[in-house]
Design a protein around this motif. Structure first.
Motif, PDB file in Angstrom:
ATOM      1  N   GLY A  10       0.945  -1.105   0.102  1.00  0.00           N
ATOM      2  CA  GLY A  10       0.071  -0.019  -0.073  1.00  0.00           C
ATOM      3  C   GLY A  10       0.834   1.172   0.045  1.00  0.00           C
ATOM      4  N   ALA A  13       2.665   1.516  -3.437  1.00  0.00           N
ATOM      5  CA  ALA A  13       1.618   1.951  -4.514  1.00  0.00           C
ATOM      6  C   ALA A  13       1.206   3.367  -4.300  1.00  0.00           C
ATOM      7  N   SER A  14       1.102   3.905  -2.934  1.00  0.00           N
ATOM      8  CA  SER A  14       0.867   5.167  -2.835  1.00  0.00           C
ATOM      9  C   SER A  14       1.909   6.178  -3.345  1.00  0.00           C
ATOM     10  N   LEU A  17       1.813   6.205  -7.325  1.00  0.00           N
ATOM     11  CA  LEU A  17       0.630   6.634  -7.723  1.00  0.00           C
ATOM     12  C   LEU A  17       1.099   8.334  -7.606  1.00  0.00           C
ATOM     13  N   ASN A  62      -0.324   3.783 -14.170  1.00  0.00           N
ATOM     14  CA  ASN A  62      -1.208   3.320 -13.218  1.00  0.00           C
ATOM     15  C   ASN A  62      -1.377   1.780 -13.228  1.00  0.00           C
ATOM     16  N   TRP A 237      -7.683   1.483  -0.372  1.00  0.00           N
ATOM     17  CA  TRP A 237      -6.576   1.170   0.145  1.00  0.00           C
ATOM     18  C   TRP A 237      -6.431  -0.233  -0.159  1.00  0.00           C
ATOM     19  N   LEU A 240      -4.447  -0.568  -3.205  1.00  0.00           N
ATOM     20  CA  LEU A 240      -3.231  -0.090  -2.909  1.00  0.00           C
ATOM     21  C   LEU A 240      -2.400  -1.265  -2.371  1.00  0.00           C
ATOM     22  N   CYS A 241      -3.106  -2.034  -1.551  1.00  0.00           N
ATOM     23  CA  CYS A 241      -2.427  -2.990  -0.625  1.00  0.00           C
ATOM     24  C   CYS A 241      -2.438  -4.279  -1.563  1.00  0.00           C
TER      25      CYS A 241
END
Length: 298
Positions: A10, A13-14, A17, A62, A237, A240-241
């Motif tokens: 997560g 990925a954050s 992004l 993405n 979330w 993202l995880c």
């Protein structure tokens, strides 16, 4: 050790992004300044093309981290026949914030980048709000019935905004997107609405009707999307995880009935009733389809 992996994904990925957004928004803002300063047809065409490619690059990047970190199983049906050079009105049921990235993932470079109708307040979201504005996303000011009763002069302003925005797309292949339910599905909202559908909220036909009123002759068809998450509706979330294990996307291209073109939704009561009935029939079919998907995948 495995318990730590999803949060670490997560965070990663954050960061990816955010980095992707900053890297793509920088040239986007530079090109948008040229677009503002050079109001000539040739310059406008060139800047529009550059901004579209930047938009698609952002989506592709993405897709890269989503593929790397999620290992999602995708079930996509009905993509055949869509043409990058045509204009479409896209609709979908709305279950999660994840829906937007899923739709971009599926449609990227198959049709033109989706232009979502956004609440006016979202223009103030740091960086991305300005990017949405630069890309020509329609920002809508929503008024409550109580507010309109006190300020009748605001009646129809949303239609004016839709027409003004859609006028910019004349002669250009475009994909206009609208969540017909207007908000994400939750059990609480479903109960509060007393929705007649099992898996859907009540559809709001006005948004689609306004787009047809503004640019119906330009649109090739309506592309109706049904989204289903077999393992339950995920939060952002969760995406993202890497917890979104499976996504089902059913796409159906529907011709626009000729009787719904060139009509005024807010002024023609008979047309409004017929259009609402048509949308409700679409929603009946979508509800049945979702019931089948729940039975097949759950």
């Amino acid at each position: 050790m495995k318990d730590f992996l999803p949060p670490l994904r997560g965070v990663l990925a954050s960061l990816l992004l955010a980095l992707n957004t900053i890297v793509c928004c920088t040239p986007l803002f530079i090109v948008s300044l040229f677009k503002l300063c050079l109001p000539f047809p040739t310059a406008q065409r060139i800047t529009d093309e550059l901004m579209r490619h930047i938009h698609e690059a952002w989506i592709s990047n993405n897709k890269g981290w989503m593929t790397l970190l999620n290992h999602t199983r995708w079930h996509v049906e009905g993509m055949q026949g869509l043409d990058y050079q045509h204009s479409y009105l896209i609709t979908s049921n709305h279950q999660s914030w994840v829906d937007i990235l899923v739709l971009q993932y599926v449609f990227n470079r198959k049709i033109r980048p989706l232009k979502f109708f956004l609440k006016q307040e979202l223009i103030w979201v740091p960086v991305i709000g300005l990017a949405w504005w630069a890309l020509g996303f329609p920002f809508m000011k929503r008024y409550s019935k109580a507010y309109l009763a006190k300020h009748p002069e605001k009646q129809g302003k949303d239609l004016e905004t839709t027409r003004r925005t859609c006028a910019k797309f004349e002669g250009k292949p475009t994909a206009i997107f609208n969540f017909v339910e207007g908000t994400r599905f939750t059990e609480g909202k479903h109960k509060q609405q007393q929705s007649p559908f099992r898996y859907l909220l009540k559809p709001k036909a006005g948004g689609i009707a306004f787009v047809l009123d503004a640019m119906g002759e330009q649109l090739q068809s309506i592309v109706d999307v049904t989204l289903h998450y077999p393992h339950g509706r995920p939060g952002f979330w969760d995406l993202l995880c890497g917890r979104v294990k499976e996504v089902v996307v059913h796409i159906r291209e529907t011709p626009i009935p000729a009787q719904f073109l060139g009509k005024s939704y807010d002024q023609d009561a008979q047309y409004r009733a017929e259009f609402q009935q048509w949308i409700n029939r679409m929603w009946d079919e979508k509800d049945v389809q979702l019931g089948e998907l729940h039975g097949r995948h759950d």
